[in-house]
Design a protein around this motif. Structure first.
Motif, PDB file in Angstrom:
ATOM      1  N   SER A 132       0.851  -1.186   0.000  1.00  0.00           N
ATOM      2  CA  SER A 132       0.000   0.000   0.000  1.00  0.00           C
ATOM      3  C   SER A 132       0.889   1.238   0.000  1.00  0.00           C
ATOM      4  CB  SER A 132      -0.879  -0.052   1.264  1.00  0.00           C
ATOM      5  OG  SER A 132      -1.858   0.936   1.214  1.00  0.00           O
ATOM      6  N   TRP A 133       0.401   2.324  -0.597  1.00  0.00           N
ATOM      7  CA  TRP A 133       1.194   3.548  -0.705  1.00  0.00           C
ATOM      8  C   TRP A 133       0.443   4.693  -0.033  1.00  0.00           C
ATOM      9  CZ3 TRP A 133       1.202  -0.446  -4.026  1.00  0.00           C
ATOM     10  CH2 TRP A 133       2.436  -0.905  -4.496  1.00  0.00           C
ATOM     11  N   GLY A 173      -3.701   4.285  -0.372  1.00  0.00           N
ATOM     12  CA  GLY A 173      -4.430   3.275  -1.148  1.00  0.00           C
ATOM     13  C   GLY A 173      -3.553   2.782  -2.282  1.00  0.00           C
ATOM     14  N   GLU A 174      -4.178   2.610  -3.465  1.00  0.00           N
ATOM     15  CA  GLU A 174      -3.444   2.146  -4.657  1.00  0.00           C
ATOM     16  C   GLU A 174      -2.814   0.781  -4.398  1.00  0.00           C
ATOM     17  OE1 GLU A 174      -2.626   3.873  -7.836  1.00  0.00           O
ATOM     18  OE2 GLU A 174      -4.480   4.838  -7.252  1.00  0.00           O
ATOM     19  N   ASP A 175      -3.467  -0.066  -3.583  1.00  0.00           N
ATOM     20  CA  ASP A 175      -2.874  -1.330  -3.128  1.00  0.00           C
ATOM     21  C   ASP A 175      -2.561  -2.292  -4.286  1.00  0.00           C
ATOM     22  OD1 ASP A 175      -3.524  -0.128  -0.798  1.00  0.00           O
ATOM     23  OD2 ASP A 175      -4.644  -1.800   0.054  1.00  0.00           O
ATOM     24  N   SER A 176      -1.570  -3.145  -4.045  1.00  0.00           N
ATOM     25  CA  SER A 176      -1.237  -4.185  -5.028  1.00  0.00           C
ATOM     26  C   SER A 176      -0.841  -5.462  -4.287  1.00  0.00           C
ATOM     27  CB  SER A 176      -0.055  -3.733  -5.888  1.00  0.00           C
ATOM     28  OG  SER A 176       0.474  -4.844  -6.581  1.00  0.00           O
ATOM     29  N   ASP A 177      -1.413  -6.602  -4.724  1.00  0.00           N
ATOM     30  CA  ASP A 177      -0.963  -7.862  -4.106  1.00  0.00           C
ATOM     31  C   ASP A 177       0.072  -8.551  -4.995  1.00  0.00           C
ATOM     32  OD1 ASP A 177      -2.600  -8.772  -6.097  1.00  0.00           O
ATOM     33  OD2 ASP A 177      -4.132  -9.619  -4.762  1.00  0.00           O
ATOM     34  N   GLU A 178       0.545  -7.843  -6.023  1.00  0.00           N
ATOM     35  CA  GLU A 178       1.576  -8.421  -6.899  1.00  0.00           C
ATOM     36  C   GLU A 178       2.959  -7.853  -6.601  1.00  0.00           C
ATOM     37  OE1 GLU A 178       0.022  -7.812 -10.804  1.00  0.00           O
ATOM     38  OE2 GLU A 178      -1.625  -9.201 -10.382  1.00  0.00           O
ATOM     39  N   ILE A 179       3.007  -6.597  -6.131  1.00  0.00           N
ATOM     40  CA  ILE A 179       4.314  -5.963  -5.896  1.00  0.00           C
ATOM     41  C   ILE A 179       4.585  -5.958  -4.389  1.00  0.00           C
ATOM     42  CG2 ILE A 179       5.643  -3.819  -6.229  1.00  0.00           C
ATOM     43  CD1 ILE A 179       3.356  -3.485  -8.561  1.00  0.00           C
ATOM     44  N   ILE A 180       5.340  -6.950  -3.933  1.00  0.00           N
ATOM     45  CA  ILE A 180       5.544  -7.142  -2.499  1.00  0.00           C
ATOM     46  C   ILE A 180       6.999  -6.876  -2.108  1.00  0.00           C
ATOM     47  CG2 ILE A 180       5.354  -8.829  -0.598  1.00  0.00           C
ATOM     48  CD1 ILE A 180       2.657  -7.922  -1.928  1.00  0.00           C
ATOM     49  N   GLU A 181       7.938  -7.271  -2.964  1.00  0.00           N
ATOM     50  CA  GLU A 181       9.355  -7.102  -2.625  1.00  0.00           C
ATOM     51  C   GLU A 181       9.635  -5.628  -2.355  1.00  0.00           C
ATOM     52  OE1 GLU A 181      11.539  -9.379  -1.954  1.00  0.00           O
ATOM     53  OE2 GLU A 181       9.897 -10.779  -2.304  1.00  0.00           O
ATOM     54  N   TRP A 215       5.365   7.353   1.136  1.00  0.00           N
ATOM     55  CA  TRP A 215       5.942   6.090   1.599  1.00  0.00           C
ATOM     56  C   TRP A 215       5.089   4.897   1.169  1.00  0.00           C
ATOM     57  CZ3 TRP A 215       3.128   9.347   4.669  1.00  0.00           C
ATOM     58  CH2 TRP A 215       2.107   8.808   5.459  1.00  0.00           C
ATOM     59  N   ALA A 216       5.631   3.709   1.442  1.00  0.00           N
ATOM     60  CA  ALA A 216       4.916   2.479   1.099  1.00  0.00           C
ATOM     61  C   ALA A 216       5.092   1.478   2.229  1.00  0.00           C
ATOM     62  CB  ALA A 216       5.484   1.891  -0.190  1.00  0.00           C
ATOM     63  N   GLY A 217       4.177   0.544   2.352  1.00  0.00           N
ATOM     64  CA  GLY A 217       4.299  -0.488   3.376  1.00  0.00           C
ATOM     65  C   GLY A 217       3.635  -1.751   2.876  1.00  0.00           C
ATOM     66  N   THR A 218       3.943  -2.862   3.532  1.00  0.00           N
ATOM     67  CA  THR A 218       3.311  -4.126   3.159  1.00  0.00           C
ATOM     68  C   THR A 218       2.596  -4.684   4.373  1.00  0.00           C
ATOM     69  OG1 THR A 218       4.994  -4.475   1.517  1.00  0.00           O
ATOM     70  CG2 THR A 218       3.767  -6.413   2.176  1.00  0.00           C
ATOM     71  N   PHE A 219       1.456  -5.248   4.163  1.00  0.00           N
ATOM     72  CA  PHE A 219       0.711  -5.844   5.274  1.00  0.00           C
ATOM     73  C   PHE A 219       0.057  -7.124   4.775  1.00  0.00           C
ATOM     74  CE2 PHE A 219      -3.620  -4.513   4.066  1.00  0.00           C
ATOM     75  CZ  PHE A 219      -3.324  -3.580   3.086  1.00  0.00           C
ATOM     76  N   ASP A 220      -0.465  -7.840   5.735  1.00  0.00           N
ATOM     77  CA  ASP A 220      -0.969  -9.171   5.499  1.00  0.00           C
ATOM     78  C   ASP A 220      -2.487  -9.149   5.347  1.00  0.00           C
ATOM     79  OD1 ASP A 220      -0.081 -11.691   5.386  1.00  0.00           O
ATOM     80  OD2 ASP A 220      -0.238 -12.099   7.520  1.00  0.00           O
ATOM     81  N   THR A 221      -2.997  -9.789   4.293  1.00  0.00           N
ATOM     82  CA  THR A 221      -4.451  -9.916   4.198  1.00  0.00           C
ATOM     83  C   THR A 221      -4.778 -11.412   4.105  1.00  0.00           C
ATOM     84  OG1 THR A 221      -4.509  -9.933   1.790  1.00  0.00           O
ATOM     85  CG2 THR A 221      -4.537  -7.785   2.842  1.00  0.00           C
TER      86      THR A 221
END
Ligand SMILES: Cc1cc2nc3c(=O)[nH]c(=O)nc-3n(C[C@H](O)[C@H](O)[C@H](O)COP(=O)(O)OP(=O)(O)OC[C@H]3O[C@@H](n4cnc5c(N)ncnc54)[C@H](O)[C@@H]3O)c2cc1C
Length: 281
Positions: A132-133, A173-181, A215-221
């Motif tokens: 998420s950004w 927002g602008e979430d993506s479950d493909e770009i995780i690295e 900024w950007a962050g990754t979280f678990d769904t």
């Protein structure tokens, strides 16, 4: 921590889905009001097809909240160690946690809460990380919408908007479950920040688009939207709390209650819904 209302906006041209959602919430006894386009515009100056206004939300500075909680824990006798856990070994009456620096921590009960990176002993199949950004403007306290309500949208990858005590506007927002690295994710910060700035201008035209932080962050769904909370199968004494989605505050509180209860020998039926090895299909 500031008490806040939340404003759940229609994402498209119609408020039909929100009216249905409102009826379901009323049936469940949840408080809140439906605002049609005209009411939303006159009361919040936001131009969308409709919104649900709900009481009982709150916002907080997450860094201050986390460090405040740690301070309370230390005040009650907790000891903090910085380090990376690499392996877990369950024996009859204790669990050994192997640390990268060579030390082992031994405890009667271990609770895993490592965010979107799950250790190998957790075999959940419903888990899915998402990136998420977000951006934050410079402070503009005279320019915040009514009551600084917590804004989000009725769509799967929703936009959300918040404010800070100093009057910054945060929009994400602008979430993506493909770009995780992390590298690939962070390389998109500039483009995603531009997209979010445009969406802020459309949502709240009064905003000054003076962006100070990006900024950007990754979280678990999870595929079924429920968290993963409870004992780790086949590892006696090990519990886990994952899969909060965008509901970190709500589900982490539930995780604390449920795991403390489970360690004390209480069973909650929620532990079945949140089971780590459930089939989410
Ligand atoms: C941009 C963004 C906005 C969000 N907005 C909201 C919001 O408005 N409201 C809300 O409720 N939720 C929100 N969320 C979700 C929320 O942030 C998460 O649900 C929450 O942070 C998860 O908390 P956690 O403690 O389980 O994991 P994390 O906060 O990810 O913390 C896990 C920690 O474990 C550490 N760790 C990992 N592996 C190991 C290891 N092997 N050994 C030792 N340590 C390890 C990590 O370094 C990290 O410090 C948002 C998430 C993002 C990315």
């Amino acid at each position: 921590m500031r008490d806040k209302d939340s404003l759940y906006l229609a994402a498209g041209d119609s408020a039909k889905d929100l009216i249905e959602e409102h009826a379901l919430r009323q049936r469940a006894g949840l408080p809140g009001a439906f605002l049609d386009h005209r009411m939303l515009l006159s009361e919040y100056e936001i131009s969308r097809a409709g919104a649900l206004l709900s009481p009982g939300s709150a916002d907080a500075d997450p860094m201050q909240l986390a460090s405040g909680l740690l301070k309370v824990a230390v005040g009650r006798g907790a000891r903090l160690f910085e380090g990376e856990a690499t392996a877990f070994d369950s024996a009859a009456h204790s669990v050994g946690v192997q640390m990268k620096d060579g030390y082992t921590i031994e405890a009667r009960h271990v609770v895993l809460a490592t965010g979107y990176v799950m250790p190998e002993i957790v075999k959940a199949t419903v888990q899915k990380p998402s990136s998420s950004w977000a951006i934050a403007t410079r402070p503009q306290p005279d320019n915040i919408w009514r009551d600084a309500a917590l804004i989000w949208e009725d769509s799967k990858d929703y936009l959300y908007a918040r404010s800070t005590k100093a009057g910054r506007i945060i929009i994400g927002g602008e979430d993506s479950d493909e770009i995780i690295e992390p590298e690939a994710r962070d390389a998109l910060i500039a483009d995603k920040a531009d997209a979010l700035t445009k969406r802020l201008a459309a949502l709240w035209p009064r905003a000054k688009l003076d962006i100070e932080f990006r900024w950007a962050g990754t979280f678990d769904t999870t595929s079924d939207g429920l968290p993963l909370i409870g004992p780790v199968p086949d590892h006696s004494g090990v519990y886990a709390a994952y899969g909060y989605g965008g509901n970190g505050i709500t589900f982490s509180y539930m995780a604390a209650q449920l795991i403390c209860g489970a360690i004390a020998g209480q069973h909650s039926p929620l532990l079945e819904d949140f089971a780590l090895d459930r089939d989410g299909t």
